[in-house]
Design a protein around this motif. Sequence first.
Motif: not given
Length: 141
Positions: A133-140
Amino acid sequence: MDLEQAIEYLAPRHAGVLLTIRGNGRPQASNISYAWLAGAARISVTDDRAKTRNVRRDPRVSMHVTSSDFWSYVVVDGTAELSAVAAEPGDAACLELRRVYEAIRGEPHPDWDDYDAAMIRDRRLVLRLFPDHAYGFRPGP
């Protein structure tokens, strides 16, 4: 975020925070260096550390990896497994520890005999984190 996106983020990086579960259920956080090899984060650990004992008791782990500017991050949750402890030069544990070293450092160690001796003396082994499972934040862009 799906696992493929997370792996794309994790693969070129080598520093993170490993979270294991203590006996009392609270998280244990450890700064680690890792190499992404063959579908798993591989981490050199010692046999007597809390994170190793925690994984033996409960293999559920998470790893948090952030960008150098601290604004993007990925967390993977998964199951850990432990290699055997390095016991003699060139054994399977020493060879895997060598691969982890090379992947993190980007070059071979100048003296593999000395390296193996240190891995055996320190009772090192490899923790392999297989994410599910993965989650996170990567700005566009």
